[in-house]
Design a protein around this motif. Structure first.
Motif, mmCIF file in Angstrom:
data_model
loop_
_atom_site.group_PDB
_atom_site.id
_atom_site.type_symbol
_atom_site.label_atom_id
_atom_site.label_comp_id
_atom_site.label_asym_id
_atom_site.label_seq_id
_atom_site.Cartn_x
_atom_site.Cartn_y
_atom_site.Cartn_z
ATOM 1 N N ALA A 91 1.017 -1.351 0.080
ATOM 2 C CA ALA A 91 0.104 -0.049 -0.113
ATOM 3 C C ALA A 91 0.928 1.387 -0.132
ATOM 4 O O ALA A 91 0.392 2.242 -0.565
ATOM 5 N N TRP A 92 2.223 1.166 0.151
ATOM 6 C CA TRP A 92 2.758 2.328 0.434
ATOM 7 C C TRP A 92 4.569 2.180 0.398
ATOM 8 O O TRP A 92 4.643 0.899 1.130
ATOM 9 N N VAL A 93 5.022 2.614 -0.140
ATOM 10 C CA VAL A 93 6.723 2.383 -0.428
ATOM 11 C C VAL A 93 7.384 3.751 -0.211
ATOM 12 O O VAL A 93 6.772 4.787 -0.527
ATOM 13 N N PRO A 94 8.428 3.897 0.386
ATOM 14 C CA PRO A 94 9.064 5.054 0.493
ATOM 15 C C PRO A 94 9.497 5.695 -0.877
ATOM 16 O O PRO A 94 9.654 5.045 -1.935
ATOM 17 N N PRO A 95 9.251 6.831 -0.969
ATOM 18 C CA PRO A 95 9.573 7.788 -2.478
ATOM 19 C C PRO A 95 11.289 7.582 -2.797
ATOM 20 O O PRO A 95 12.158 7.369 -1.927
#
Length: 276
Positions: A91-95
């Motif tokens: 759902a989310w990964v670091p930029p």
């Protein structure tokens, strides 16, 4: 219950836990190594050792206190999962190329692929730029509070080198092996074994004089047959362990008559190899 549902909640929980543990008084019966400060005193040597005390074997800590090692493996935050080609699973990964990316993403063996350490990413988000120092401090505090006094195999080197919690190391050795009964057995009497072991231990030269280092385990989960004695005697004549074992037997039992008296039940198995 108690699961953090936001960065702010995780930050609050971690800071509260750290403050609570720092305020917790030390156990007056334990020294800084976690050894038994008020128990029977042994000679302090400045490093861990073993000693037989009142008929029982103990670790003795560097200050001479009896030490019962209670440890866990893999202490630290190294918990990465493949990221490249799996981005859609999260759902989310670091930029990319952000501070969070640099904190939590590392190259895999294939340098073109990356792995993501979610614990590192979450800790960085919750605790800020000094998150490593804070979580290292919290880890030592937790272990002391939980009664765990040893960081064991595969723990983070950065934690081990801080001089706060005793630890053990583990090294892999290139073992000359021989196969018997379907198992591959290590060959410590091979002429190349000592060099291989010394070469592998050089990676831990930094720990040689560290009083918090309990010792080094040599390899892990080696095959070991139930009938090891029979396996040795069934090995080829040139096999180094077999040569060593028979030399020990012949030195201890210079005559077959004495051997028969002491090991009558085993003679049928031992005689063919012994008599060669």
């Amino acid at each position: 219950p108690g699961k953090a549902v936001s960065t702010e909640a995780m930050q609050t929980a971690l800071r509260h836990e750290a403050a609570t543990l720092r305020a917790r008084p030390d156990d007056p019966d334990l020294n800084r190594f976690g050894g038994w400060k008020t128990g029977p005193r042994q000679t302090a040597t400045g490093h861990f050792r073993t000693a037989k005390v009142d008929g029982r074997w103990w670790f003795v800590d560097p200050e001479g206190g009896l030490f019962w090692s209670m440890g866990v493996n893999s202490v630290g935050i190294n918990a990465s999962t493949p990221l490249t080609d799996h981005e859609s699973l999260f759902a989310w990964v670091p930029p990319a190329e952000s501070d969070l990316w640099r904190d939590a993403v590392t190259p895999m063996r294939d340098a073109k692929k990356f792995a993501l350490n979610f614990p590192a990413a979450n800790l960085s988000r919750a605790l800020g730029p000094d998150w490593r120092a804070e979580i290292h401090d919290l880890t030592h505090l937790r272990m002391r509070a939980w009664g765990v006094n040893t960081m064991a195999a595969w723990s983070d080197d950065d934690l081990l080198k801080q001089g706060r919690t005793p630890y053990t190391l583990i090294t892999g050795v290139w073992w000359p092996v021989w196969k018997i009964h379907g198992q591959h057995l290590p060959e410590p009497f091979d002429e190349h074994f000592e060099k291989s072991l010394r070469d592998s231990l050089r990676a831990f030269a930094w720990a040689k004089d560290d009083p918090f280092c309990i010792g080094v385990f040599i390899d892990n989960e080696l095959d070991w047959p139930d009938t090891f004695g029979a396996a040795v005697l069934e090995a080829p004549e040139w096999q180094p362990t077999r040569v060593w074992a028979l030399a020990q037997m012949q030195a201890k039992h210079p005559g077959l008559e004495k051997l028969e008296e002491e090991h009558r039940a085993e003679l049928d198995d031992l005689y063919p190899a012994y008599a060669e």
